[in-house]
Design an enzyme around this catalytic site. Structure first.
Site, PDB file in Angstrom:
ATOM      1  N   HIS A   1       0.834  -1.212   0.000  1.00 25.51           N
ATOM      2  CA  HIS A   1       0.000   0.000   0.000  1.00 25.51           C
ATOM      3  C   HIS A   1       0.864   1.255   0.000  1.00 25.51           C
ATOM      4  O   HIS A   1       0.847   2.050   0.943  1.00 25.51           O
ATOM      5  CB  HIS A   1      -0.952  -0.015   1.202  1.00 25.51           C
ATOM      6  CG  HIS A   1      -2.063  -1.002   1.042  1.00 25.51           C
ATOM      7  ND1 HIS A   1      -2.106  -2.211   1.719  1.00 25.51           N
ATOM      8  CD2 HIS A   1      -3.179  -0.982   0.257  1.00 25.51           C
ATOM      9  CE1 HIS A   1      -3.193  -2.871   1.371  1.00 25.51           C
ATOM     10  NE2 HIS A   1      -3.864  -2.144   0.486  1.00 25.51           N
TER      11      HIS A   1
ATOM     12  N   SER B   1       2.699   4.411  -2.845  1.00 26.26           N
ATOM     13  CA  SER B   1       2.203   5.247  -3.962  1.00 26.26           C
ATOM     14  C   SER B   1       2.289   4.523  -5.305  1.00 26.26           C
ATOM     15  O   SER B   1       1.652   4.929  -6.267  1.00 26.26           O
ATOM     16  CB  SER B   1       2.957   6.576  -4.005  1.00 26.26           C
ATOM     17  OG  SER B   1       4.274   6.390  -4.462  1.00 26.26           O
TER      18      SER B   1
ATOM     19  N   HIS C   1       1.212   1.495  -5.706  1.00 29.01           N
ATOM     20  CA  HIS C   1      -0.133   0.881  -5.813  1.00 29.01           C
ATOM     21  C   HIS C   1      -1.141   1.951  -6.244  1.00 29.01           C
ATOM     22  O   HIS C   1      -1.979   1.705  -7.128  1.00 29.01           O
ATOM     23  CB  HIS C   1      -0.522   0.258  -4.469  1.00 29.01           C
ATOM     24  CG  HIS C   1      -1.970  -0.128  -4.376  1.00 29.01           C
ATOM     25  ND1 HIS C   1      -2.550  -1.063  -5.199  1.00 29.01           N
ATOM     26  CD2 HIS C   1      -2.981   0.327  -3.556  1.00 29.01           C
ATOM     27  CE1 HIS C   1      -3.833  -1.195  -4.900  1.00 29.01           C
ATOM     28  NE2 HIS C   1      -4.123  -0.346  -3.909  1.00 29.01           N
TER      29      HIS C   1
ATOM     30  N   HIS D   1      -7.041   6.815  -3.106  1.00 30.06           N
ATOM     31  CA  HIS D   1      -7.903   5.838  -2.443  1.00 30.06           C
ATOM     32  C   HIS D   1      -7.267   5.105  -1.261  1.00 30.06           C
ATOM     33  O   HIS D   1      -7.993   4.579  -0.417  1.00 30.06           O
ATOM     34  CB  HIS D   1      -8.442   4.821  -3.462  1.00 30.06           C
ATOM     35  CG  HIS D   1      -7.487   3.699  -3.728  1.00 30.06           C
ATOM     36  ND1 HIS D   1      -6.407   3.824  -4.564  1.00 30.06           N
ATOM     37  CD2 HIS D   1      -7.432   2.432  -3.224  1.00 30.06           C
ATOM     38  CE1 HIS D   1      -5.743   2.682  -4.586  1.00 30.06           C
ATOM     39  NE2 HIS D   1      -6.344   1.822  -3.781  1.00 30.06           N
ATOM     40  N   ASP D   2      -5.954   5.063  -1.183  1.00 30.91           N
ATOM     41  CA  ASP D   2      -5.305   4.379  -0.038  1.00 30.91           C
ATOM     42  C   ASP D   2      -4.358   5.315   0.701  1.00 30.91           C
ATOM     43  O   ASP D   2      -3.471   4.846   1.441  1.00 30.91           O
ATOM     44  CB  ASP D   2      -4.515   3.154  -0.534  1.00 30.91           C
ATOM     45  CG  ASP D   2      -5.355   1.879  -0.511  1.00 30.91           C
ATOM     46  OD1 ASP D   2      -6.351   1.837   0.234  1.00 30.91           O
ATOM     47  OD2 ASP D   2      -5.009   0.930  -1.251  1.00 30.91           O
TER      48      ASP D   2
ATOM     49  N   ASP E   1      -8.527  -1.459  -8.274  1.00 30.85           N
ATOM     50  CA  ASP E   1      -7.837  -1.652  -6.996  1.00 30.85           C
ATOM     51  C   ASP E   1      -7.262  -3.063  -6.841  1.00 30.85           C
ATOM     52  O   ASP E   1      -6.178  -3.242  -6.296  1.00 30.85           O
ATOM     53  CB  ASP E   1      -8.829  -1.346  -5.859  1.00 30.85           C
ATOM     54  CG  ASP E   1      -8.161  -1.324  -4.490  1.00 30.85           C
ATOM     55  OD1 ASP E   1      -6.946  -1.043  -4.431  1.00 30.85           O
ATOM     56  OD2 ASP E   1      -8.859  -1.562  -3.485  1.00 30.85           O
TER      57      ASP E   1
ATOM     58  N   GLN F   1      -2.884 -16.977  -3.569  1.00 29.39           N
ATOM     59  CA  GLN F   1      -3.301 -16.336  -4.821  1.00 29.39           C
ATOM     60  C   GLN F   1      -4.417 -17.117  -5.510  1.00 29.39           C
ATOM     61  O   GLN F   1      -5.340 -16.522  -6.079  1.00 29.39           O
ATOM     62  CB  GLN F   1      -2.099 -16.172  -5.767  1.00 29.39           C
ATOM     63  CG  GLN F   1      -1.081 -15.162  -5.253  1.00 29.39           C
ATOM     64  CD  GLN F   1      -1.726 -13.819  -4.887  1.00 29.39           C
ATOM     65  OE1 GLN F   1      -2.325 -13.170  -5.718  1.00 29.39           O
ATOM     66  NE2 GLN F   1      -1.613 -13.416  -3.623  1.00 29.39           N
TER      67      GLN F   1
HETATM   68  N1  LIG Z   1      -2.788 -10.321  -4.996  1.00 35.52           N
HETATM   69  C1  LIG Z   1      -3.422 -10.223  -3.836  1.00 35.52           C
HETATM   70  N2  LIG Z   1      -3.451 -11.258  -2.990  1.00 35.52           N
HETATM   71  C2  LIG Z   1      -4.100 -11.197  -1.826  1.00 35.52           C
HETATM   72  N3  LIG Z   1      -4.757 -10.111  -1.413  1.00 35.52           N
HETATM   73  C3  LIG Z   1      -4.778  -9.064  -2.227  1.00 35.52           C
HETATM   74  C4  LIG Z   1      -4.100  -9.053  -3.451  1.00 35.52           C
HETATM   75  N4  LIG Z   1      -4.298  -7.846  -4.042  1.00 35.52           N
HETATM   76  C5  LIG Z   1      -5.053  -7.115  -3.193  1.00 35.52           C
HETATM   77  N5  LIG Z   1      -5.332  -7.845  -2.096  1.00 35.52           N
HETATM   78  C6  LIG Z   1      -6.177  -7.453  -0.958  1.00 35.52           C
HETATM   79  O1  LIG Z   1      -7.309  -6.824  -1.479  1.00 35.52           O
HETATM   80  C7  LIG Z   1      -7.512  -5.650  -0.782  1.00 35.52           C
HETATM   81  C8  LIG Z   1      -8.203  -4.586  -1.543  1.00 35.52           C
HETATM   82  O2  LIG Z   1      -8.312  -3.458  -0.687  1.00 35.52           O
HETATM   83  P1  LIG Z   1      -6.993  -2.851  -0.041  1.00 35.52           P
HETATM   84  O3  LIG Z   1      -6.190  -2.183  -1.102  1.00 35.52           O
HETATM   85  O4  LIG Z   1      -7.352  -2.080   1.150  1.00 35.52           O
HETATM   86  O5  LIG Z   1      -6.219  -4.137   0.465  1.00 35.52           O
HETATM   87  C9  LIG Z   1      -6.127  -5.175  -0.483  1.00 35.52           C
HETATM   88  C10 LIG Z   1      -5.470  -6.432  -0.080  1.00 35.52           C
HETATM   89  O6  LIG Z   1      -5.756  -6.694   1.252  1.00 35.52           O
END
Ligand SMILES: Nc1ncnc2c1ncn2[C@@H]1O[C@@H]2COP(=O)(O)O[C@H]2[C@H]1O
Length: 911
Positions: free
Chosen positions: A637, A639, A641, A678-679, A795, A847
């Site tokens: 999380h 920049s 992302h 957004h984050d 996202d 995954q």
């Molecule tokens: N490749 C991934 N594998 C597991 N979790 C993921 C992955 N990508 C995103 N996430 C989860 O999905 C969430 C989407 O919201 P957030 O960005 O708050 O936090 C993110 C992660 O917790």
């Protein structure tokens, strides 16, 4: 001279097949509506189950057994009509003409009245007040004479109470091209019989009047059309149109024809075929006309009223909890109520017309024998349900004669030996509207009175019913309940299940039980993502301390980085709308300022400067500040992302435009801003962690949507807090308000606990064959759903990116999860995702679970909408790769990274 049509105008109700004899017979065996105790009168649909039997029997039947055969005796003949006297007919001022009133309200002259009264009918006799109908009892109980004393005498004669037909003030619509002598006579005849008359002169006027009358529930009972010539009015056409007008399929239509028409039947038959009930010959003789009219009132209009009463009784019978079956004299099933369907577990179409022998195991010869000799049966019979299961039932059979003295029908009334209704209890229950819905309160208005003993409750319920409140879900439940009224037992059971789900809280919330329990990674990850933090609160350890996250005082220290006109960056940004854009390379070549560079590129491409009417430098400063508030220490999380989500947003907007789904400029700008922010200030820990650690953000937001609320709030706090970065400062109030609301909505939509809610809503609107604009949603509502889905997909699009990026993102998120688990262990906090332990975690499994449970359906829905097959292709390739790694036992980050070609020049945040 009169030519009558078939009573075709009665078809369309379940009573259609009833003979008048049948109707009269009914009077001897009703009483069901009272026994049922439901508001039968409020429900007209559903009772017409196709039975052609004018007979009823319900709970009252038990007490009535001993009288049943008596009931079959012909009804008491009505007394002969009372001769009318001249003085009783001076009531012609009753008419309330609304159109061309002046020509109609002329009181009849004494001589006219005297001429017309000799043989006129009786219902206007007895000194009835103008415009006021006599007691409804009179019409109901003494069809041939409505004087009160006769009614009382007949009431005494009746062994069983009857249901009174409605007795409204009769309204007549006269459609006459001109007010000539014929028209006047018809008008006077109507007035003589106390009809409320309206005169109109054209088809258009007639239809408009009928529409209005329907809208105000004041329909006309009688329409008299001048059919003497097609020049002024095309009566045939008018009649046909009226028949197709809402609420008028049962209205009595009379055509006044030239005498010569009666010599050749073509014209008359055409009128009757068009829906006219009766053709009468033109006359200037008021007596003749009045008698014709009286006959029409007796032979057509009153039976209609009686028929409508039958409808109420059918409804009651249909809703009865007791099983009632009616057969004809050769034991073919003619009618079955809904309780029968439930008992037999069969649909109506599987029951009706079947020989009774099909549903009884027991020998029925005794019954049919007894039936012929007009005796009742009362005993135990074995009934066969659909699944061939046989059950003993206590059955009473009552033969009924509708025509003549031989029984024409047999009424079967079942219950369980010993009176126990436990068996019925195991079957689907009667279809009551869900408790608590306004529908149920309305439908059970009688019950409210009986159940609620205290007046207060009754009053509050009564108030509830009158409130103009109805949530969409209540409407859905009501509609489904209506469907249930008329469906088979199997369908009703399914609808019951649906209603059950609809009544639950959190309609769109995912259910953990649907996640494979033997897959701990999936359970952990998906559980943590999709469920609120409350599940962890009970596991909170007492020694958790409050930690502070983020650094909210950075604003003042941020100096927008100087953007270098670096040709490598510029070259890379050329590709910035492509799905395989290399965000990691941008991260590297911008010295970890991908958001600033990518952001400016997106703002430029989508003309955001112009849309916001803002200087480029303000945007640049804004991006720099927002980027600075992403934590570099977060592996995921950060920049990069944010830039990645912004890049996906730009790609989606472009694709939408190419599919003619152009977003307006402000929508594009707000979507990009939401994506960038957004984050922002994400602490690298999940909301659950913040709640478990009593973080001030969790306290501030009451453990609800903690992180997303914070991202949205801090975005505006930063933006509005410094004029130099306030990208909204030139927007007018309304535009700003709307932009702010869109940005907040989009950021909050990234909260994963509402993932399925957003997905389900999106699919229900856009996954539909219909154009979204044809659905109930407004354009604004559908565009909100679309924007939410856009940012959500952006996202979590990393599993649908080209494989090397997908793997890198998986590494970064896993690392961030590991760090959280490390801290949770170290601080003896509840461990939100125990499987994300760096020592043991299988990245491929996590995954696979993430794609299967979260990504796959969403990507398909989004691809279906936006048409970007590359999303699906990438996702499938990645999925297969993860499967392969899983099979090969390549589980840890180290194993996986060892297999990858280098991606960019990994930073400290991505090690
Ligand atoms: N490749 C991934 N594998 C597991 N979790 C993921 C992955 N990508 C995103 N996430 C989860 O999905 C969430 C989407 O919201 P957030 O960005 O708050 O936090 C993110 C992660 O917790």
């Amino acid at each position: 001279m009169i030519i009558s049509s078939q009573p075709a105008n009665l078809s369309g109700t379940s009573s259609a097949h009833m003979s008048e004899e049948g109707v009269e017979s009914d009077c001897s065996c009703v009483g069901v509506a009272v026994a049922v105790g439901e508001s039968a009168a409020t429900t007209t649909a559903g009772a017409g189950t196709g039975a052609g039997v004018g007979l009823m029997m319900g709970r009252a039947a038990r007490q009535m057994q001993t009288h049943a055969m008596e009931a079959e005796k012909p009804p008491t003949p009505p007394p002969p009509p009372t001769p009318a006297t001249a003085t009783t007919t001076t009531t012609t001022t009753a008419a309330k003409t609304t159109t061309h009133r002046a020509s109609l309200t002329r009181p009849a002259s004494e001589s006219e009245l005297l001429v017309g009264t000799g043989t006129s009918g009786t219902s206007s006799s007895g000194g009835g007040r103008p415009g006021h109908r006599k007691s409804s009892l009179a019409l109901a109980l003494t069809p041939e004479d409505d004087s009160m004393d006769v009614y009382q005498r007949n009431l005494m004669d009746l062994k069983y109470p009857t249901v009174l037909p409605p007795n409204p003030q009769l309204k007549a619509l006269l459609v006459f091209h001109k007010s000539d002598s014929i028209c006047e006579v018809v008008t006077l005849a109507c007035q003589r019989h106390q009809l409320d008359v309206t005169l109109v002169k054209s088809k258009e006027e007639a239809l408009e009047t009928l529409h209005k009358s329907y809208a105000t529930a004041q329909c006309y009972h009688l329409i008299i059309i001048d059919a003497r010539s097609t020049k002024g009015l095309d009566a045939e056409h008018i009649a046909r149109t009226i028949r197709h007008t809402h609420g008028h399929h049962l209205t009595t239509i009379i055509a006044v024809c030239k005498k010569s028409f009666f010599e050749k039947d073509d014209a008359l038959i055409a009128l009757l075929d068009a829906g006219v009930n009766r053709c009468i010959a033109e006359t200037t003789n008021l007596t003749l006309c009045s008698v014709e009219l009286k006959q029409i009132l007796h032979s057509i209009i009153r039976p209609h009223n009686v028929m409508s009463t039958q409808q109420a009784l059918y409804t009651a019978l249909h809703r009865l909890k007791e099983v009632v079956l009616i057969t004809d004299d050769v034991l073919r099933i003619q009618y079955a109520n809904r309780a029968t369907e439930r008992l037999l577990n069969m649909r109506l179409d599987e029951i009706i017309s079947k020989p009774l022998g099909d549903i009884f195991v027991s020998d029925l010869s005794t019954i049919s024998e007894q039936g012929k000799s007009i005796k009742e049966f009362d005993g135990i019979l074995m009934v066969r349900r659909k699944n061939q299961e046989s059950i003993p039932m206590h059955v009473r059979v009552v033969p009924v004669a509708c025509i003549g003295s031989a029984p024409t029908h047999l009424i079967f009334n079942f219950d369980i030996p010993g009176g126990g209704m436990d068996f019925i209890a195991t079957l689907p229950q009667p279809k009551e509207a869900p408790r608590g819905s306004l529908h149920s309160v309305r439908r059970c208005s009688f019950d409210v009175r009986s159940i609620a003993s205290d007046g207060l409750r009754r009053t509050s319920l009564a108030k509830l019913t009158s409130l103009p409140l109805e949530a969409p879900i209540t409407k859905i439940i009501n509609l489904l309940s209506q469907v249930q009224e008329n469906c088979s037992a199997d369908e009703a059971r399914l609808i019951d299940k649906v209603l059950d789900f609809l009544k639950r809280e959190g309609l769109y919330s995912p259910q953990m039980k649907e996640i494979r329990t033997d897959d701990p990674i999936a359970t952990d990850l998906i559980g943590a993502l999709l469920t609120g933090p409350s599940v962890y609160s009970s596991r909170r350890s007492s020694n958790d301390s409050i930690i502070r996250t983020g650094n909210s005082t950075r604003t003042a220290t941020i100096v927008p980085a100087k953007m270098k006109a670096n040709p490598i960056i510029m070259e890379l940004l050329e590709e910035s709308l492509k799905w395989d854009f290399d965000i990691f390379k941008l991260e590297e070549i911008t010295d970890y300022h991908p958001l600033l560079y990518l952001g400016m590129e997106m703002f430029r491409r989508f003309d955001v400067f112009a849309t916001l009417n803002i200087d480029e430098n303000v945007c640049k400063a804004w991006l720099a500040v927002i980027e600075a508030h992403y934590h570099k220490s977060n592996t995921y999380h950060n920049s990069t992302h944010a830039a990645d989500v912004m890049q996906a947003t730009g790609a989606f907007i472009t694709q939408l435009a190419s599919k003619d789904m152009v977003m307006d400029r402000m929508d594009e700008a707000t979507a990009l801003i939401a994506a960038a922010a957004h984050d922002v200030d994400h602490p690298g820990r999940s909301s659950a962690f913040l709640c478990n650690s009593n973080n001030p953000l969790a306290i501030l937001y009451n453990d609800l949507t903690v992180l997303e609320s914070h991202h949205a709030a801090i975005t505006f706090k930063l933006t509005l807090g410094d004029d130099k970065i306030n990208i909204f400062k030139n927007l007018d109030k309304e535009t700003y308000k709307s932009a702010r609301s869109t940005i907040i909505d989009m950021i909050l939509a990234t909260e994963m606990t509402r993932h399925f809610e957003h997905l389900a809503k999106f699919v229900s609107v856009f996954g539909n064959e219909m154009e979204p604009r044809e659905l109930v949603q407004s354009e604004e509502e559908t565009s909100i759903l679309m924007r939410r889905m856009l940012i959500k997909v952006a996202d979590v699009s990393n599993p649908a990116r080209p494989m090397q990026y997908c793997i890198e993102w998986a590494r970064r998120i896993a690392e961030e999860y590991f760090m959280q688990t490390d801290e949770e262990k170290q601080r003896h906090m509840p461990i939100v995702m125990p499987m994300f332990d760096r020592a043991t975690c299988s990245i491929p499994k996590s995954q696979i679970g993430f794609i299967e449970y979260i990504i796959q359906d969403m990507m398909h829905a989004w691809d279906g909408f936006i048409d970007m097959p590359e999303l699906i292709t990438c996702m499938q390739i990645n999925y297969s790769q993860w499967k392969k790694y899983d099979e090969q036992g390549v589980n840890t980050l180290a194993d996986i990274m060892a297999k990858q070609p280098p991606v960019g020049n990994k930073s400290s945040s991505s090690k």
